[in-house]
Write an enzyme that holds these catalytic residues in place. Structure first.
Site, PDB file in Angstrom:
ATOM      1  CG  ASP A 118      -0.197   0.202   2.447  1.00  0.00           C
ATOM      2  OD1 ASP A 118       0.789  -0.641   2.901  1.00  0.00           O
ATOM      3  OD2 ASP A 118      -0.700   0.870   3.578  1.00  0.00           O
ATOM      4  CD  GLU A 183       4.093   0.909   7.064  1.00  0.00           C
ATOM      5  OE1 GLU A 183       4.986   1.192   8.010  1.00  0.00           O
ATOM      6  OE2 GLU A 183       3.871   1.654   6.112  1.00  0.00           O
TER       7      GLU A 183
HETATM    8  N1  BES Z   1       8.778   3.179   5.337  1.00  0.00           N
HETATM    9  C1  BES Z   1       8.021   3.972   6.146  1.00  0.00           C
HETATM   10  C2  BES Z   1       8.948   4.086   7.658  1.00  0.00           C
HETATM   11  C3  BES Z   1      10.265   4.295   7.562  1.00  0.00           C
HETATM   12  C4  BES Z   1      10.736   5.282   6.648  1.00  0.00           C
HETATM   13  C5  BES Z   1      11.078   3.526   8.325  1.00  0.00           C
HETATM   14  C6  BES Z   1      12.148   5.289   6.647  1.00  0.00           C
HETATM   15  C7  BES Z   1      12.315   3.681   8.262  1.00  0.00           C
HETATM   16  C8  BES Z   1      13.086   4.529   7.509  1.00  0.00           C
HETATM   17  C9  BES Z   1       6.849   3.459   6.381  1.00  0.00           C
HETATM   18  O1  BES Z   1       6.085   3.182   5.309  1.00  0.00           O
HETATM   19  C10 BES Z   1       6.008   4.557   7.247  1.00  0.00           C
HETATM   20  O2  BES Z   1       5.658   5.633   6.593  1.00  0.00           O
HETATM   21  N2  BES Z   1       5.091   4.236   8.209  1.00  0.00           N
HETATM   22  C11 BES Z   1       4.262   4.911   8.774  1.00  0.00           C
HETATM   23  C12 BES Z   1       3.533   4.062   9.735  1.00  0.00           C
HETATM   24  C13 BES Z   1       2.411   4.891  10.612  1.00  0.00           C
HETATM   25  C14 BES Z   1       1.236   4.925   9.751  1.00  0.00           C
HETATM   26  C15 BES Z   1       2.292   3.793  11.994  1.00  0.00           C
HETATM   27  C16 BES Z   1       5.093   6.071   9.567  1.00  0.00           C
HETATM   28  O3  BES Z   1       5.914   6.165   9.797  1.00  0.00           O
HETATM   29  O4  BES Z   1       3.979   7.258   9.327  1.00  0.00           O
HETATM   30 MN    MN Z   2       7.100   2.298   3.986  1.00  0.00          MN
END
Ligand code: BES
Ligand code: MN
Length: 509
Positions: A118, A183
């Site tokens: 997603d 996610e």
């Molecule tokens: N890939 C990201 C998180 C990330 C970015 C981890 C760079 C390590 C390095 C992930 O897809 C993301 O954006 N997660 C969301 C999760 C939230 C909705 C719980 C976030 O961090 O906003």
């Molecule tokens: Mn991600």
């Protein structure tokens, strides 16, 4: 063709990765063309289409038992496996002859490969230099929503599995692949998914391709993630909007009241000002401090990467480095409001206004506790006795681990041999809700967070992009990683990790 940095005995497998570079880029393009935005208000059928295409790609990689894993109300997860490292048995592993993986008597290591299919909404379409769902190559980068976050992550797993099957007819480890579909909205069905499917997914090591590299050409392993909590707040003052000239003065309005309350969430330096919020922040350890100090983080460079306008000040605790503030400190941020737009603004006292508050959590913190404190703070700080309603949104637990032990050694060795340079050990300010519950469910299984993002990727923003050279290197790295893990099968299966794995909280959440 990248310089040959991998070991000779893996050259056939490495060449098998590179041989499919073009095919892989085309497959990534097909995935990016599907607008699989998981957020509310977007067509869930598109997320299902991306799940279906992901399933086809996993089958094409040679994975078996490929299927969608469903939970009521959730966007589909996609699953596939290749588990015949065990079936072949130690004596007759076709793959064993030219590798160092043979550990006769040991069961194979089971590796769970995670990514998500997603994506985030596109933001402002006009700010994209090419349409977000039309993958476009410019200057060695592929532009499009979800290129790096996280559709390339899916293809890294595909690449590694396909390369081993192409070159050797088998994998050195047992592999399970899970590709999540929710996610980016905080994995709201993760608890139910875990209850239903933890046994299917059970593994010794989890490898995630959803994090970032340190710089283009310099890979990273991520040892900490912040958690996330969300609070929705609605303030009401009136039964309906009324004329602001006829009534303004003695009668308060909902929007001004909401803004006053929101403004009290942070202090004059932008630090959270919510009573008790810092109480469960776990202090940075000496090892973490050393790792922070070892990184060449140039504040000027960081400002450029963050695209901050000239003169805009840093926020947060000035006693702490910028990276420590991003990786190891909590934040409270207002990320959206339901209020009339300027076009619709009329001279009225507003009856009702709402906001969404996003709270990033440092290692040690609990999402439930943080959300409750912010809700209480809002109730305590809305002026004029206005009516307030709050409720928590979705959350994710912070995660921190000690990046030592056989799995991390394997990860470091694999990245080094694919990129030809020493990987950085980094934290990350973002969140991945999957990590803590699954690591814990598998008895503290080590998690290797690798990435295909880099500082120019601009994930979640406009013009998201993927560096094509690093994409290829990431595919090589995971291919090598499977062998590095197999070579340490005994130690990994014995659970010889360097330190605590979890959310950094004294006793869970
Ligand atoms: N890939 C990201 C998180 C990330 C970015 C981890 C760079 C390590 C390095 C992930 O897809 C993301 O954006 N997660 C969301 C999760 C939230 C909705 C719980 C976030 O961090 O906003
Ligand atoms: Mn991600």
């Amino acid at each position: 063709m990248p310089d040959r940095t991998w070991p000779d005995h893996l050259d056939d497998v490495a060449q098998a990765v590179l041989a499919r570079d073009e095919e892989r880029l085309a497959a990534l393009g097909d995935l990016v063309r599907i607008p699989s935005v998981s957020a509310d208000g977007h067509d869930p059928a598109q997320v299902r289409r991306s799940a279906d295409l992901t399933a086809r790609l996993l089958r094409g990689a040679g994975l078996e038992d490929v299927r969608l894993l469903e939970v009521d109300g959730a966007h589909p997860y996609v699953y596939g496996e290749w588990r015949r490292a065990v079936e072949l048995g130690p004596g007759d592993r076709r793959v064993a002859s030219t590798t160092s993986l043979a550990n006769p008597g040991d069961d194979a290591v089971t590796v769970l490969l995670y990514a998500h299919h997603d994506v985030q909404p596109v933001g402002t379409p006009d700010r994209w230099h090419s349409p977000p769902f039309e993958p476009t190559v410019r200057d060695g980068r592929l532009y499009g929503r979800g290129t790096a976050d996280d559709k390339a992550g899916i293809l890294v797993h595909v690449a590694a599995v396909r390369a081993w099957l192409d070159a050797r007819g088998g994998l050195p480890v047992d592999v399970k692949v899970v590709i999540e579909g929710e996610e980016e909205i905080g994995s709201p069905h993760l608890g139910e998914f875990l209850r239903r499917h933890a046994d299917t997914l059970r593994a010794d090591v989890i490898v995630l391709t959803d994090a970032t590299n340190w710089k283009v050409g310099v890979p990273a392993l991520t040892y900490s993630l912040r958690g996330l909590a969300e609070v929705y707040v609605t303030v009401r003052a009136l039964e309906q909007p009324i004329h602001s000239g006829m009534w303004g003065g003695p009668i308060p309005d909902a929007l001004t009241g909401l803004l006053k309350a929101l403004a009290t969430l942070t202090d004059e330096r932008g630090r959270p000002a919510v009573a008790g919020l810092f109480d469960d922040v776990r202090p940075v350890t000496d090892d973490e401090r050393k790792r922070l100090d070892a990184l060449d983080a140039d504040p000027v460079q960081l400002r450029t990467e963050a695209r901050v306008l000239p003169g805009v000040e840093w926020t947060g605790d000035p006693e702490r480095s910028v990276l420590e503030r991003i990786w190891m400190q909590p934040t409270v941020t207002v990320i959206g409001m339901d209020v009339p737009s300027l076009r619709e603004a009329s001279n009225t006292l507003l009856a009702e206004a709402s906001a969404k508050v996003s709270i990033r959590l440092a290692p040690g913190q609990s999402p439930g506790r943080a959300a409750a404190l912010v809700e209480q703070h809002l109730h305590d700080n809305v002026p004029f006795n206005l009516h307030v309603e709050t409720h928590p949104g979705h959350g994710g637990q912070p995660w921190v681990t000690d990046p030592r032990g056989p799995a991390f050694e394997a990860g470091i060795a694999a990245l080094r041999s694919a990129f030809g340079t020493e990987p950085a050990l980094i934290g990350c300010g973002g969140s991945i809700p999957f990590v803590v519950p699954f690591s814990q469910a598998f008895g503290g299984a080590p998690c290797l967070l690798t990435g295909i993002e880099d500082p120019s990727t601009n994930a979640h923003g406009e013009d998201e992009s993927l560096h094509l050279g690093d994409f290829s290197r990431a595919c090589l790295a995971e291919t090598v990683l499977l062998e590095e893990l197999a070579a340490r099968a005994g130690a990994i299966r014995a659970g010889e990790e360097g330190g605590p794995v979890g959310d950094g909280a004294p006793s869970g959440n």
